[in-house]
Scaffold this motif. Structure first.
Motif, PDB file in Angstrom:
ATOM      1  N   THR A   1       0.806  -1.234   0.000  1.00  0.00           N
ATOM      2  CA  THR A   1       0.000   0.000   0.000  1.00  0.00           C
ATOM      3  C   THR A   1       0.836   1.280   0.000  1.00  0.00           C
ATOM      4  O   THR A   1       0.277   2.375   0.040  1.00  0.00           O
ATOM      5  CB  THR A   1      -0.916   0.020   1.237  1.00  0.00           C
ATOM      6  OG1 THR A   1      -0.106  -0.080   2.421  1.00  0.00           O
ATOM      7  CG2 THR A   1      -1.895  -1.153   1.203  1.00  0.00           C
ATOM      8  N   LEU A   2       2.177   1.166  -0.029  1.00  0.00           N
ATOM      9  CA  LEU A   2       3.007   2.375  -0.038  1.00  0.00           C
ATOM     10  C   LEU A   2       2.796   3.148  -1.330  1.00  0.00           C
ATOM     11  O   LEU A   2       2.891   2.591  -2.428  1.00  0.00           O
ATOM     12  CB  LEU A   2       4.492   2.002   0.107  1.00  0.00           C
ATOM     13  CG  LEU A   2       4.922   1.366   1.442  1.00  0.00           C
ATOM     14  CD1 LEU A   2       6.410   1.015   1.406  1.00  0.00           C
ATOM     15  CD2 LEU A   2       4.628   2.304   2.612  1.00  0.00           C
ATOM     16  N   VAL A   3       2.525   4.447  -1.214  1.00  0.00           N
ATOM     17  CA  VAL A   3       2.301   5.312  -2.391  1.00  0.00           C
ATOM     18  C   VAL A   3       3.249   6.502  -2.294  1.00  0.00           C
ATOM     19  O   VAL A   3       3.199   7.268  -1.323  1.00  0.00           O
ATOM     20  CB  VAL A   3       0.847   5.808  -2.449  1.00  0.00           C
ATOM     21  CG1 VAL A   3       0.653   6.738  -3.644  1.00  0.00           C
ATOM     22  CG2 VAL A   3      -0.121   4.630  -2.510  1.00  0.00           C
ATOM     23  N   PRO A   4       4.114   6.694  -3.281  1.00  0.00           N
ATOM     24  CA  PRO A   4       5.072   7.817  -3.231  1.00  0.00           C
ATOM     25  C   PRO A   4       4.376   9.168  -3.377  1.00  0.00           C
ATOM     26  O   PRO A   4       3.548   9.361  -4.272  1.00  0.00           O
ATOM     27  CB  PRO A   4       5.992   7.547  -4.426  1.00  0.00           C
ATOM     28  CG  PRO A   4       5.780   6.111  -4.784  1.00  0.00           C
ATOM     29  CD  PRO A   4       4.353   5.810  -4.428  1.00  0.00           C
ATOM     30  N   ASN A   5       4.746  10.103  -2.497  1.00  0.00           N
ATOM     31  CA  ASN A   5       4.309  11.502  -2.633  1.00  0.00           C
ATOM     32  C   ASN A   5       5.061  12.338  -1.608  1.00  0.00           C
ATOM     33  O   ASN A   5       5.561  11.828  -0.613  1.00  0.00           O
ATOM     34  CB  ASN A   5       2.779  11.631  -2.430  1.00  0.00           C
ATOM     35  CG  ASN A   5       2.371  11.226  -1.032  1.00  0.00           C
ATOM     36  OD1 ASN A   5       2.631  11.930  -0.069  1.00  0.00           O
ATOM     37  ND2 ASN A   5       1.728  10.055  -0.914  1.00  0.00           N
TER      38      ASN A   5
END
Length: 915
Positions: A315-319
């Protein structure tokens, strides 16, 4: 195309007990009438040190020098001038060495590069990588690698060329040949142009990779002993794995979007499968915000925890930005709290694995503050291993963070397979076998020992320690290794037999030299054969080179870890001195080489009148009967053993400026004497006998200085009126004040024998100073010996490439400063140093020319006008020539100047130094 064509690229490597010496020979041809720029480019492994670079252009040799880097000067705005990119970037996987030089029209250039490296054991094997990227197809391309080890070599394999291409069936590079004879392995690779083109038409073949390991016995490891130095290899096996506590700290800033994040997740999924049941772990992601997978602390490795961790990773989402300081503080707090829990087992290894692709942009962004905060948070309780991905990383920050906290840093390039490299890095540190390793040796038996304390030992790696032996004649050395494994303290100790180890080490060094020499017998260029002998000779001091190499690496790491400016300066000075000693190009030194001057018409500019650098083979002083040949390729760039340092002596870089008088004995041999007071120059020949030792300067009773020269014979060249020639093959200088010391110079080496004995090679630029004398060598050009500051002699080194039968390597002797010699000085040259002479002319008798006589004391010597060439033929001297073996010019007879041996200091046979 107008660019020069590479005719030959030959690479030779000698690996002796995991220490690799590599020589690269590149020959370029400019086929056009106009001058063209030749660019030599070669990828050198990042962990290696370049030890020599030489260009031979237009028949002249341009030898590199290593100099200390100058400190950067801060300007008014407080920023350093000429700021270097290395401030924020550490060593990449490879470094590109590049040199450009103008090549005269229809001429050839040769580039020679040498570098050294200590192979690192990773995941149970050593890997040696050679870059083959000439950027064009090469007529003669060859790679020769010789591997010799004191332990049996096992599992040797040549991998497919590493060039980023994915092939259906990876194969060993075509033409590769592997031979093994008595644990001496020879690997060759020599594809022709057609075979090269099948791999790549652009000349980018890729990396030629050899992988191997050695067979080990259980115990304290094995030692090599050679010439007063030792190296200790320690790689235990078959120990129970120590449980680990690991926190993964993963960058999820916006720049990780796409391929980087995908590959990172793939690697983490694989790593999760490899965690052991006794391990404990946690995950942290960071960008603007910091997220902790298990806020309550580290958790054991169970199927349920591994499944939940996979969900978190998925579930890691880059931002957002990059809060490096906050992430490290959070991870450190988790580990500290876990370790302080009384229920936590102390018999484990704790570490943070930190990954980022950027620089700090959120929270604390100053590197110094981040490092200080990290040290305080870690408090030497655990280690931090850092990984950088891509080009926009502050690698210096990551490297210091790892070094200051007992970890390692790894760089992953933008185009690399990050998933495989991440998994590989974890594999290296995923199996700890020992912690808190300490290696001790008999007290007062060793000195200048490299790192002896190690936080962890991971399976498949190797600990290497090197040092100096304070007593080379000692029979044994007591070695003790202690370390923790789970709840056990393991102690290994034994007495190692030094004398036997010295003999064994010498034996396999000879095997390495013989193997390389066997390769030299293959028909090839003289330069390459010279490099072959060079690689064989440097192996004779490989243990000292290992010590120097490790000591420099340790000094550079200590520089980064320094907390005070004085501590930092001390480490810099120590590492700089060692870099200069071993002629290594390191972050603290520059390598400089003079570039040839090519004129507008494409030809070489004329050489300066006097040029001490070895841009030509030293030819005879008088070239009436022979042509000088250019210097051969015995270019080594390595400093030979200085295991016996002269007491109070030091080595320093040598300036290449000398002032030499005309008073000399050079060639076969031709003597020239300059009389400054009389403004006259006199010359004469001495036709001596081979094997005779001639007294050149005799002032033993007063200044304590004597100079003798030994003659070597050679047949006369075709058409010469002489039956044979003689040259000086060695020159000895004896100094008796304040204590006796001897210096013997030959075309290849200088032997300095005072309180200690030291052997200096003539192929490199270096110097040794002591309280009584100094010896300065300008590589392959000359040797300057200075006594007491007011007596100095310059000895020119004359060498030939592929000498004809009538040519011999020999020496020329020049007196540079004689003010310290007494008025009673004698010898073939010494007797004239304080004299005045005059010239008189008698009227012509009949049709004959007027007779000219030289008045020396009460003697009249008939002379004729003649021209002599001195300084390797670079300068003409008009002189009055005395015939008949200098009859009447010199006092006494030729036999009076013949001594019994090289170090004879007997006085003038007629009782006093003056008749």
């Amino acid at each position: 195309e107008n660019k020069p064509h590479i005719q030959e690229l030959s690479i030779k490597t000698s690996i002796i007990s995991r220490y690799a010496f590599t020589a690269v020979y590149c020959s370029m041809l400019n086929r056009h009438p106009a001058a063209a720029e030749g660019v030599f480019q070669f990828q050198v492994p990042a962990g290696a040190y370049i030890s020599n670079f030489t260009m031979i252009i237009g028949g002249r040799v341009y030898q590199s020098e290593v100099r200390p880097k100058q400190k950067r000067v801060k300007q008014g705005n407080g920023k350093p001038k000429n700021r270097e990119s290395s401030d924020t970037s550490s060593e990449p996987e490879v470094e590109v060495f590049s040199a450009a030089a103008s090549i005269p029209g229809r001429n050839r250039a040769v580039f020679l590069l040498m570098y050294e490296e200590l192979l690192q054991r990773r995941l149970g094997s050593y890997e040696h990588v050679t870059s083959l990227r000439p950027l064009q197809l090469v007529s003669r391309l060859s790679l020769d690698i010789t591997i010799v080890d004191h332990a049996p070599i096992v599992d040797l394999e040549v991998l497919p060329l590493r060039n980023g291409k994915i092939t259906a069936k990876p194969e060993v590079p075509i033409t590769t040949a592997v031979k093994n004879e008595k644990n001496v392995w020879k690997i060759t690779f020599s594809p022709n142009i057609v075979q090269q083109a099948k791999i790549s038409t652009s000349g980018i073949l890729g990396d030629f990779v050899i992988r191997y390991d050695v067979q080990r016995d259980a115990g304290i490891g094995d030692l090599q002993v050679l010439n007063g130095h030792f190296v200790h290899y320690f790689a235990p096996k078959d120990l129970p794995v120590v449980p680990k506590n690991v926190v993964f700290v993963i960058d999820t800033s916006a720049s990780m979007l796409g391929k980087k994040m995908r590959q990172t997740k793939d690697a983490l999924f694989t790593i999760l499968r490899d965690l052991r049941p006794a391990d404990h772990f946690n995950f942290i992601s960071f960008s603007n915000k910091i997220k902790v997978w298990q806020p309550n602390g580290l958790v054991p490795v169970t199927p349920l925890n591994v499944r939940d961790a996979k969900k978190f990773i998925y579930t890691l989402v880059p931002n957002g930005g990059t809060n490096i300081d906050g992430a490290i503080q959070t991870g450190s707090s988790l580990l500290r709290d876990y370790l302080s829990d009384p229920n936590t087992s102390l018999n484990s290894v704790s570490l943070i694995i930190f990954l980022t692709d950027g620089r700090p942009t959120i929270g604390e962004i100053q590197s110094a503050s981040i490092l200080g905060n990290t040290r305080s948070a870690v408090h030497e309780k655990f280690c931090i291993f850092t990984i950088g991905i891509g080009n926009d990383v502050d690698y210096r920050l990551l490297e210091r963070m790892a070094l200051e906290n007992c970890g390692m840093m790894r760089r992953i390039s933008e185009e690399a397979d990050a998933s495989a490299m991440l998994k590989g890095f974890y594999d290296e540190i995923g199996t700890p076998l020992l912690s808190d390793i300490r290696i001790n040796y008999t007290e007062n038996s060793v000195s200048y020992v490299t790192q002896k304390l190690f936080t962890n030992y991971f399976n498949g790696s190797e600990i290497i320690v090197a040092g100096k032996l304070t007593n080379q004649s000692a029979e044994s050395l007591h070695v003790q290794v202690t370390g923790s494994n789970n709840d056990r303290v393991i102690t290994l100790e034994t007495d190692v037999p030094l004398q036997r180890l010295q003999i064994e080490t010498e034996k396999h060094v000879k095997a390495a030299s013989a193997a390389v020499a066997a390769g030299a017998k293959v028909v090839g260029s003289g330069v390459m054969q010279g490099l072959d002998s060079s690689l064989g000779s440097v192996a004779e001091d490989f243990v000292e080179h290992v010590w120097g190499f490790l000591s420099i690496k340790e000094g550079l790491r200590s520089r980064l870890r320094s907390q005070t400016s004085k501590e930092r300066e001390d480490h810099i000075q120590q590492a700089t001195n060692l870099s200069l000693t071993y002629h290594f190009l390191t972050p603290l030194t520059n390598m400089v080489v003079e570039k040839p001057e090519v004129l507008a018409d494409g030809t070489m500019a004329a050489a300066p009148t006097i040029r001490p650098a070895a841009d030509e083979a030293a030819s005879p002083a008088d070239t009436d009967d022979e042509q000088p040949q250019k210097l051969d390729g015995k270019l080594r760039g390595q400093i030979s053993s200085l295991s016996n340092k002269i007491r109070k002596g030091e080595r320093r870089p040598v300036t290449k400026s000398i002032v030499v008088s005309k008073t000399s004995a050079d060639g076969d041999p031709h003597f020239v004497v300059e009389f400054p007071l009389s403004k006259l120059t006199v010359c004469f020949n001495i036709n001596g006998e081979p094997g005779h030792v001639l007294r050149l300067v005799s002032d033993h009773k007063y200044s304590g200085v004597t100079v003798n020269g030994k003659l070597i014979g050679a047949p006369a060249p075709p058409g010469s009126h002489k039956q044979q020639r003689t040259y000086f093959s060695s020159i000895a200088i004896v100094v008796d004040h304040p204590r006796r010391a001897y210096i013997e110079v030959t075309p290849n080496k200088v032997i300095l024998d005072g309180r200690d004995r030291i052997v200096l090679p003539c192929h490199t630029t270096m110097a040794v100073d002591s309280d009584m004398l100094s010896v300065a060598i300008s590589g392959r050009s000359n040797v300057t010996v200075t006594v007491g500051g007011n007596i100095s002699f310059v000895i020119l080194l004359h060498q030939y490439k592929n000498p004809a039968p009538y040519q011999r390597d020999h020496l020329g002797f020049y007196i540079a400063n004689s003010t310290g010699l007494s008025h009673s000085c004698h010898g073939l040259l010494g007797q004239f140093l304080q004299e005045e002479v005059g010239v008189t002319q008698l009227p012509a008798q009949g049709d004959s020319n007027p007779s000219v006589f030289l008045k020396v004391k009460d003697r009249s010597v008939p002379v004729v006008r003649k021209s002599r060439r001195i300084y390797s033929g670079r300068q003409n001297v008009d002189c009055w020539f005395a015939r008949n073996n200098a009859e009447k010019l010199i006092e006494g007879q030729y036999e009076d100047y013949v001594t019994s041996h090289m170090f004879d200091t007997g006085e003038w046979p007629h009782g006093t130094n003056k008749v």
